[in-house]
Design a protein around this motif. Structure first.
Motif, mmCIF file in Angstrom:
data_model
loop_
_atom_site.group_PDB
_atom_site.id
_atom_site.type_symbol
_atom_site.label_atom_id
_atom_site.label_comp_id
_atom_site.label_asym_id
_atom_site.label_seq_id
_atom_site.Cartn_x
_atom_site.Cartn_y
_atom_site.Cartn_z
ATOM 1 N N GLU A 103 0.747 -1.124 -0.057
ATOM 2 C CA GLU A 103 0.037 0.044 -0.146
ATOM 3 C C GLU A 103 0.945 1.138 -0.039
ATOM 4 O OE1 GLU A 103 -3.514 -0.146 -0.703
ATOM 5 O OE2 GLU A 103 -2.770 -2.003 -0.955
ATOM 6 N N ALA A 104 2.033 1.201 0.784
ATOM 7 C CA ALA A 104 3.000 2.433 0.432
ATOM 8 C C ALA A 104 3.310 2.445 -1.001
ATOM 9 C CB ALA A 104 4.203 2.038 1.252
ATOM 10 N N ALA A 105 3.548 1.291 -1.532
ATOM 11 C CA ALA A 105 4.021 1.354 -3.006
ATOM 12 C C ALA A 105 2.818 2.002 -3.791
ATOM 13 C CB ALA A 105 4.576 0.016 -3.475
ATOM 14 N N ARG A 106 1.601 1.518 -3.462
ATOM 15 C CA ARG A 106 0.364 2.180 -3.987
ATOM 16 C C ARG A 106 0.231 3.505 -4.172
ATOM 17 N NH1 ARG A 106 -3.419 -1.307 -5.721
ATOM 18 N NH2 ARG A 106 -3.172 -2.419 -3.903
ATOM 19 N N LYS A 107 0.734 4.017 -2.956
ATOM 20 C CA LYS A 107 0.649 5.675 -2.750
ATOM 21 C C LYS A 107 1.484 6.232 -3.655
ATOM 22 C CE LYS A 107 1.050 8.721 1.159
ATOM 23 N NZ LYS A 107 1.229 8.981 2.732
ATOM 24 N N LEU A 108 2.724 5.682 -3.817
ATOM 25 C CA LEU A 108 3.840 6.285 -4.922
ATOM 26 C C LEU A 108 3.533 5.822 -6.283
ATOM 27 C CD1 LEU A 108 6.903 5.322 -2.780
ATOM 28 C CD2 LEU A 108 5.856 7.422 -2.868
ATOM 29 N N ASP A 109 2.438 4.910 -6.568
ATOM 30 C CA ASP A 109 2.280 4.524 -7.782
ATOM 31 C C ASP A 109 3.092 3.667 -8.428
ATOM 32 O OD1 ASP A 109 0.256 4.126 -9.880
ATOM 33 O OD2 ASP A 109 0.931 5.919 -11.124
ATOM 34 N N ASN A 110 3.740 2.742 -7.794
ATOM 35 C CA ASN A 110 4.951 2.135 -7.959
ATOM 36 C C ASN A 110 4.393 0.758 -8.296
ATOM 37 O OD1 ASN A 110 7.404 0.079 -8.032
ATOM 38 N ND2 ASN A 110 8.299 1.878 -7.218
ATOM 39 N N LYS A 111 3.960 0.443 -9.551
ATOM 40 C CA LYS A 111 3.316 -0.839 -9.899
ATOM 41 C C LYS A 111 4.246 -2.080 -9.705
ATOM 42 C CE LYS A 111 -0.038 1.262 -13.265
ATOM 43 N NZ LYS A 111 0.174 2.380 -12.881
ATOM 44 N N ARG A 112 5.423 -1.843 -10.009
ATOM 45 C CA ARG A 112 6.506 -2.925 -9.776
ATOM 46 C C ARG A 112 6.561 -3.731 -8.516
ATOM 47 N NH1 ARG A 112 11.413 -4.562 -8.571
ATOM 48 N NH2 ARG A 112 11.933 -2.486 -7.475
ATOM 49 N N LEU A 113 6.469 -2.668 -7.525
ATOM 50 C CA LEU A 113 6.664 -3.190 -6.192
ATOM 51 C C LEU A 113 5.151 -3.779 -5.715
ATOM 52 C CD1 LEU A 113 8.992 -0.595 -4.451
ATOM 53 C CD2 LEU A 113 9.382 -2.885 -4.814
ATOM 54 N N ILE A 114 3.993 -3.170 -6.185
ATOM 55 C CA ILE A 114 2.900 -3.647 -5.827
ATOM 56 C C ILE A 114 2.753 -5.151 -6.279
ATOM 57 C CG2 ILE A 114 0.343 -3.562 -6.366
ATOM 58 C CD1 ILE A 114 0.881 -0.478 -6.699
ATOM 59 N N GLU A 115 3.155 -5.349 -7.439
ATOM 60 C CA GLU A 115 3.143 -6.959 -7.800
ATOM 61 C C GLU A 115 4.112 -7.870 -7.307
ATOM 62 O OE1 GLU A 115 0.971 -8.140 -10.006
ATOM 63 O OE2 GLU A 115 0.016 -6.228 -10.118
ATOM 64 N N VAL A 116 5.045 -7.221 -6.859
ATOM 65 C CA VAL A 116 6.091 -8.148 -6.254
ATOM 66 C C VAL A 116 5.394 -8.292 -4.809
ATOM 67 C CG1 VAL A 116 8.269 -8.059 -4.899
ATOM 68 C CG2 VAL A 116 8.451 -7.054 -7.334
ATOM 69 N N ALA A 117 5.031 -7.425 -3.979
ATOM 70 C CA ALA A 117 4.202 -7.684 -2.837
ATOM 71 C C ALA A 117 3.250 -8.625 -3.210
ATOM 72 C CB ALA A 117 3.815 -6.458 -2.093
ATOM 73 N N ASN A 118 2.389 -8.744 -3.899
ATOM 74 C CA ASN A 118 1.125 -9.472 -4.162
ATOM 75 C C ASN A 118 1.734 -10.821 -4.507
ATOM 76 O OD1 ASN A 118 -1.025 -8.123 -3.658
ATOM 77 N ND2 ASN A 118 -0.947 -7.061 -5.882
ATOM 78 N N THR A 119 3.133 -11.316 -5.126
ATOM 79 C CA THR A 119 3.450 -12.672 -5.216
ATOM 80 C C THR A 119 3.586 -13.362 -4.031
ATOM 81 O OG1 THR A 119 5.689 -11.963 -5.300
ATOM 82 C CG2 THR A 119 4.524 -11.970 -7.518
ATOM 83 N N TYR A 120 3.700 -12.572 -2.981
ATOM 84 C CA TYR A 120 4.249 -13.294 -1.775
ATOM 85 C C TYR A 120 2.803 -13.405 -0.620
ATOM 86 C CZ TYR A 120 9.074 -12.703 -2.551
ATOM 87 O OH TYR A 120 10.080 -12.826 -3.149
ATOM 88 N N LEU A 121 1.730 -12.777 -1.331
ATOM 89 C CA LEU A 121 0.483 -12.702 -0.563
ATOM 90 C C LEU A 121 -0.614 -13.550 -1.275
ATOM 91 C CD1 LEU A 121 -0.207 -8.812 -0.283
ATOM 92 C CD2 LEU A 121 0.042 -10.511 1.680
#
Length: 629
Positions: A103-121
């Motif tokens: 969600e911190a990555a989402r606040k920065l609109d960083n799609k790559r880190l959003i996807e990386v985090a989701n792969t562990y969720l």
């Protein structure tokens, strides 16, 4: 049993689903300064700083252990299940950390880190899954926390806040501490700390994406955890119970939950359905709140279990070992199914809650008020038994009314309360001994002898009202209750519904400091309220005066000389003489005061006469069985 240390990239990155069994307690890590979440954040921040600052060498941080077991046979293609035996708090927290970083990555609109985090969720969905909606989650959390966890995992932070406003969040977005689930508190705390950390590091020249990347790398590569896999011969629930003794101690209700679902599985019952259909109500905050009953302050659930064991067995229970007591009870009852066992517990739970909430005017509300006034939870098991096993409301009313009479009469006569735990179990045994519970109970009460258990007779109660000191001897809440009910007994149909007694205080007619304004019964005046005070002051009394003073001293604190007044009226009367006090009392709407105001001169004889009238009301209102009934 196999044990190996791994980083979180390995532990969380595989295609798998960590399952929290229903017998485990729900999420409980806390966010106070000295608790688990702030400590984890300190460790996580350090791992990120090691990666942001060139002069720091990243070192592994060991973060405890996780113990799990796998089902012996799992279908091909489905997501492998790993049942957590110990470590569900850690695994759940790891998932919350990943959601907060995302969600911190989402606040920065960083799609790559959003996807990386989701792969562990989440697990990637494929056609081999039996239940894609369930198997997509890498954590299948406890039934109690599941809805909240899945909302955190699948929704944006702003959506989560909006969905829990105003329940858990203020309109400003600030979270409420009281009553908010610990899982939500942990998520909000971590998200806030991560966002603040990114902002602070950007202000000193770091790139926001690099800061978040360092957090994620420090978390996944820097945190090490020992993974212990059990084999088929290890008993997961036994290991869970023993291992948790090394960390935060399991509460009695945790041990009981563990035992209940352990037995359910052995009997082939569906533990998920058992949890959702029956056990779930015990996970409400009401049952974990600590309340004082007598000398003990414990979770309501502990009190409920203790009262249930006593109600069902008619024997005393040691609340200090209540989990063991309950297990022995369940074993001895040999319920055909755990569902039937829980139905009994649920029945008592509903009645216990009625006792706690005490609806005014109801049968339960009345006896609840009495037991709270007397501070006597000792009789809760008997009341629970009556409410569960006596279906007729009129019979319930008679039984509980007789219990009230028992308590009031013994209080007036100054009889001990020390043996009430044994009295309670004898009441249960008596009431369940015959189809007619009330008559069986009444006969038992009439048969009790000895000061530790007997029901005082009418003559004994009247004598106590006449002679025994009540003020400062009977605790004030109990004495007020008795006088309020005498007031109700004295009222007629014209004033019964118009005068409230809820804000009244106890007042003496002849005050304790009476010497200045109240002549003795022979018309003479005493210099002091006792012969001892007079002697100390150098003004000794003659024998005749001394006798009259002692008679008054004995009478002043008896019920015949006590009344009820509104708080605003009480100070104005104080130690006033009879003329002034009578004038005030004559304007009172209370029958207790009108009977006083009718008297021309208030003396010891007046006190005796009024005590006789009050005694008649008391034995009528709180009647007692006789041995020949």
């Amino acid at each position: 049993m196999d044990a190996k240390a791994h980083d979180l990239n390995f532990v969380l990155g595989q295609r798998q689903q960590w399952v929290v069994p229903v017998y485990q307690r729900h999420y409980e890590w806390e966010t106070d300064a000295d608790k688990q979440i702030p400590k984890l954040w300190d460790d996580l921040r350090d791992k990120a700083v090691e990666r942001l600052e060139e002069d720091r060498t990243p070192l592994p941080h060991y973060f405890g252990a996780i113990i799990y077991a796998e089902p012996s046979k799992q279908a091909f293609g489905v997501v492998p299940l790993r049942f957590l035996v110990d470590g569900q708090q850690r695994i759940t927290t790891f998932q919350i950390v990943l959601a907060a970083i995302r969600e911190a990555a989402r606040k920065l609109d960083n799609k790559r880190l959003i996807e990386v985090a989701n792969t562990y969720l989440f697990n990637d969905e494929n056609k081999g899954m039996k239940d894609a909606e369930k198997e997509r989650f890498k954590l299948w959390s406890s039934a109690y926390d599941r809805d909240l966890f899945q909302r955190i995992a699948t929704k944006e932070y702003a959506e989560v806040v909006a969905s829990f406003t105003p329940m858990y969040f203020h309109g400003t977005g600030r979270i409420k501490k009281g009553g908010t689930p610990k899982l939500l508190l942990a998520y909000q705390h971590l998200y806030t700390e991560i966002a603040s950390f990114v902002t602070d590091r950007v202000e000193v020249g770091d790139d926001a994406e690099a800061v978040l990347g360092a957090l994620l790398e420090g978390f996944l590569a820097g945190f090490q955890i020992v993974i212990i896999q059990l084999d088929e011969n290890d008993d997961a629930q036994e290991i869970f119970a023993s291992l948790n003794g090394l960390g935060k101690p399991l509460m009695p209700f945790d041990l009981i939950r563990n035992s209940v679902f352990h037995r359910a599985r052995k009997l082939g019952e569906d533990d998920e359905k058992l949890f959702d259909g029956r056990w779930k109500l015990f996970e409400e905050p009401f049952w974990s709140d600590e309340v004082r009953q007598g000398r003990l302050k414990r979770a309501r659930a502990d009190h409920l279990i203790a009262h249930t064991v006593v109600a069902e067995t008619a024997r005393d229970a040691n609340i200090g070992k209540i989990a063991t007591e309950y297990q022995h009870y369940a074993r001895d009852r040999a319920f055909p199914t755990v569902a039937e066992e829980l139905d009994v517990l649920i029945g008592h739970a509903k009645n216990y809650r009625l006792l706690e909430e005490a609806k005014e005017g109801s049968i339960v509300g009345r006896i609840s008020n009495v037991l709270k006034t007397w501070d006597l939870s000792t009789f809760h098991p008997f009341v629970l038994w009556v409410l569960s096993y006596v279906p007729d409301e009129s019979e319930q009313r008679k039984i509980l009314g007789l219990l009230e009479s028992y308590l009031v009469r013994r209080e007036l006569c100054g009889l001990t309360t020390k043996n009430y735990n044994k009295v309670t179990t004898s009441f249960i045994r008596a009431a369940k001994s015959a189809p007619d519970a009330f008559n069986a109970f009444k006969a038992h009460m009439a048969s009790m002898t000895g000061d530790i258990s007997r029901m005082p007779t009418d003559v004994q109660v009247k004598e106590a009202v006449l002679r025994r000191k009540a003020y400062a001897v009977i605790p004030t809440p109990r004495l007020r209750f008795i006088l309020q009910n005498v007031e109700y007994g004295l009222r007629d149909k014209f004033d019964e519904m118009t005068v409230s007694t809820s804000d009244l205080t106890i007042e003496h007619v002849i005050p304790r400091k009476w010497a200045e304004h109240w002549p003795l019964s022979d018309g003479s005046n005493a210099t002091h309220e006792s012969s001892f005070e007079a002697m100390i002051a150098g003004m000794p009394m003659d024998d005749a005066t001394k006798g009259l003073v002692e008679t008054r001293a004995q009478a002043v604190d008896t019920i015949g000389n006590l009344t009820l007044l509104t708080g605003s009226l009480n100070p104005s009367l104080g130690n006033a003489g009879w003329v002034k006090k009578r004038e005030k009392l004559s304007s009172s709407l209370l029958a207790l005061n009108r009977m006083v105001a009718k008297v021309e001169d208030w003396t010891e004889k007046s006190i005796e006469a009024r005590a006789g009238a009050i005694g008649d009301v008391i034995v009528s209102r709180w009647n007692a069985p006789t041995s020949n009934e």
